[in-house]
Design a protein around this motif. Structure first.
Motif, PDB file in Angstrom:
ATOM      1  N   TYR A  72      23.658  -8.648  -6.009  1.00  0.00           N
ATOM      2  CA  TYR A  72      23.499  -7.580  -5.027  1.00  0.00           C
ATOM      3  C   TYR A  72      23.151  -8.169  -3.659  1.00  0.00           C
ATOM      4  N   PRO A  73      24.057  -8.026  -2.683  1.00  0.00           N
ATOM      5  CA  PRO A  73      23.780  -8.498  -1.327  1.00  0.00           C
ATOM      6  C   PRO A  73      23.100  -7.382  -0.522  1.00  0.00           C
ATOM      7  N   CYS A  74      21.815  -7.206  -0.736  1.00  0.00           N
ATOM      8  CA  CYS A  74      21.103  -6.039  -0.200  1.00  0.00           C
ATOM      9  C   CYS A  74      21.227  -5.889   1.311  1.00  0.00           C
ATOM     10  N   ASP A  75      21.178  -6.984   2.054  1.00  0.00           N
ATOM     11  CA  ASP A  75      21.240  -6.858   3.506  1.00  0.00           C
ATOM     12  C   ASP A  75      22.584  -6.316   3.996  1.00  0.00           C
ATOM     13  N   LEU A  76      23.613  -6.373   3.182  1.00  0.00           N
ATOM     14  CA  LEU A  76      24.931  -5.874   3.585  1.00  0.00           C
ATOM     15  C   LEU A  76      25.208  -4.468   3.078  1.00  0.00           C
ATOM     16  N   LEU A  77      24.981  -4.231   1.804  1.00  0.00           N
ATOM     17  CA  LEU A  77      25.379  -2.954   1.210  1.00  0.00           C
ATOM     18  C   LEU A  77      24.422  -1.810   1.528  1.00  0.00           C
ATOM     19  N   GLU A  78      23.148  -2.103   1.740  1.00  0.00           N
ATOM     20  CA  GLU A  78      22.197  -1.037   2.074  1.00  0.00           C
ATOM     21  C   GLU A  78      22.590  -0.338   3.364  1.00  0.00           C
ATOM     22  N   LYS A  79      23.110  -1.087   4.340  1.00  0.00           N
ATOM     23  CA  LYS A  79      23.547  -0.487   5.608  1.00  0.00           C
ATOM     24  C   LYS A  79      24.697   0.499   5.388  1.00  0.00           C
ATOM     25  N   HIS A  80      25.430   0.318   4.305  1.00  0.00           N
ATOM     26  CA  HIS A  80      26.558   1.186   3.997  1.00  0.00           C
ATOM     27  C   HIS A  80      26.172   2.313   3.038  1.00  0.00           C
ATOM     28  N   GLY A  81      24.905   2.394   2.690  1.00  0.00           N
ATOM     29  CA  GLY A  81      24.442   3.469   1.813  1.00  0.00           C
ATOM     30  C   GLY A  81      24.634   3.196   0.337  1.00  0.00           C
ATOM     31  N   ILE A  82      24.843   1.939  -0.045  1.00  0.00           N
ATOM     32  CA  ILE A  82      24.989   1.568  -1.455  1.00  0.00           C
ATOM     33  C   ILE A  82      23.686   0.889  -1.887  1.00  0.00           C
ATOM     34  N   THR A  83      22.943   1.560  -2.751  1.00  0.00           N
ATOM     35  CA  THR A  83      21.660   1.019  -3.204  1.00  0.00           C
ATOM     36  C   THR A  83      21.873  -0.014  -4.308  1.00  0.00           C
ATOM     37  N   ARG A  84      20.810  -0.712  -4.634  1.00  0.00           N
ATOM     38  CA  ARG A  84      20.851  -1.692  -5.726  1.00  0.00           C
ATOM     39  C   ARG A  84      21.279  -0.998  -7.020  1.00  0.00           C
ATOM     40  N   ASP A  85      20.700   0.170  -7.319  1.00  0.00           N
ATOM     41  CA  ASP A  85      21.044   0.894  -8.550  1.00  0.00           C
ATOM     42  C   ASP A  85      22.512   1.293  -8.579  1.00  0.00           C
ATOM     43  N   ASP A  86      23.060   1.732  -7.434  1.00  0.00           N
ATOM     44  CA  ASP A  86      24.481   2.095  -7.362  1.00  0.00           C
ATOM     45  C   ASP A  86      25.364   0.882  -7.665  1.00  0.00           C
ATOM     46  N   TRP A  87      25.036  -0.249  -7.051  1.00  0.00           N
ATOM     47  CA  TRP A  87      25.849  -1.459  -7.210  1.00  0.00           C
ATOM     48  C   TRP A  87      25.784  -1.986  -8.641  1.00  0.00           C
ATOM     49  N   VAL A  88      24.585  -2.007  -9.211  1.00  0.00           N
ATOM     50  CA  VAL A  88      24.437  -2.463 -10.603  1.00  0.00           C
ATOM     51  C   VAL A  88      25.219  -1.531 -11.517  1.00  0.00           C
ATOM     52  N   ARG A  89      25.109  -0.239 -11.273  1.00  0.00           N
ATOM     53  CA  ARG A  89      25.831   0.745 -12.088  1.00  0.00           C
ATOM     54  C   ARG A  89      27.336   0.509 -12.004  1.00  0.00           C
ATOM     55  N   PHE A  90      27.850   0.253 -10.800  1.00  0.00           N
ATOM     56  CA  PHE A  90      29.275  -0.020 -10.618  1.00  0.00           C
ATOM     57  C   PHE A  90      29.721  -1.222 -11.444  1.00  0.00           C
ATOM     58  N   LEU A  91      29.002  -2.334 -11.329  1.00  0.00           N
ATOM     59  CA  LEU A  91      29.387  -3.545 -12.064  1.00  0.00           C
ATOM     60  C   LEU A  91      29.247  -3.358 -13.574  1.00  0.00           C
ATOM     61  N   GLU A  92      28.216  -2.651 -14.010  1.00  0.00           N
ATOM     62  CA  GLU A  92      28.059  -2.373 -15.440  1.00  0.00           C
ATOM     63  C   GLU A  92      29.156  -1.446 -15.942  1.00  0.00           C
TER      64      GLU A  92
END
Length: 193
Positions: free
Chosen positions: A101-121
């Protein structure tokens, strides 16, 4: 002033110099002198995710992820980061991808850690369910309707792109990684639109 029979104008880089040999050497791309390749700072959640996937039983998009219904941030910059990749864990889609999870990049786009983990899972779960549904008792079950894990993952990725990522100026695509002309796995290419 003339150098090697050429008349130099005052604005010429050679003006005021004795010869063209006084110029600095041209840039050369020697090994080890190129700038380092850019990569975002990742938070590696792979181990935690694999443990959860081994104990949890769920289907992709059930229930729908929160990012499908939450509004996008009001102002998102276009092309605000260079593309980056997420590698697969092996040469099989069934094993999934590293959960980075590249938090400094995706958070600015409104994608949280939980959203990203959910996507990959969800990608991993879709590939595994597709493989399970294709063969039952040694025979292809409903072969007409069966999708390969690759097609299933691409279809699910399309849903995520359309439902959550593209309106946040992101896109994720699946690519085959090759090593010496042979497939050695997969990777996800994450782009800022």
């Amino acid at each position: 002033m003339t150098v090697d029979g050429l008349r130099l104008l005052p604005s010429s880089p050679f003006a005021g110099r004795d010869s063209a040999e006084d110029e600095p050497p041209p840039y050369s791309n020697r090994p080890g002198t190129s700038p380092p390749k850019w990569q975002p700072q990742f938070e590696d959640l792979t181990v935690t995710s694999l443990q959860r996937l081994s104990t949890e039983s769920r289907r992709p998009l059930d229930p729908p992820p929160e990012c499908f219904s939450t509004p996008s941030p009001l102002r998102i910059r276009s092309h605000d980061f260079l593309s980056f990749t997420i590698p697969s864990l092996s040469d099989k889609l069934l094993d999934g991808f590293r959960v980075l999870y590249p938090c400094d990049l995706l958070e600015k786009h409104g994608i949280t850690r939980d959203d990203w983990v959910r996507f990959l899972e969800d990608l991993t779960i879709a590939a595994r369910l597709s493989a399970q549904g294709r063969i039952r008792f040694g025979v292809v079950y409903d072969a007409v309707f069966a999708r390969s894990p690759l097609r299933e993952v691409r279809a699910l990725m399309s849903v995520w792109n359309e439902g959550a990522f593209e309106r946040r100026k992101l896109r994720v695509s699946l690519h085959v990684r090759e090593d010496r002309g042979k497939k050695s796995g997969y990777y996800l290419l994450v782009e800022s639109l």
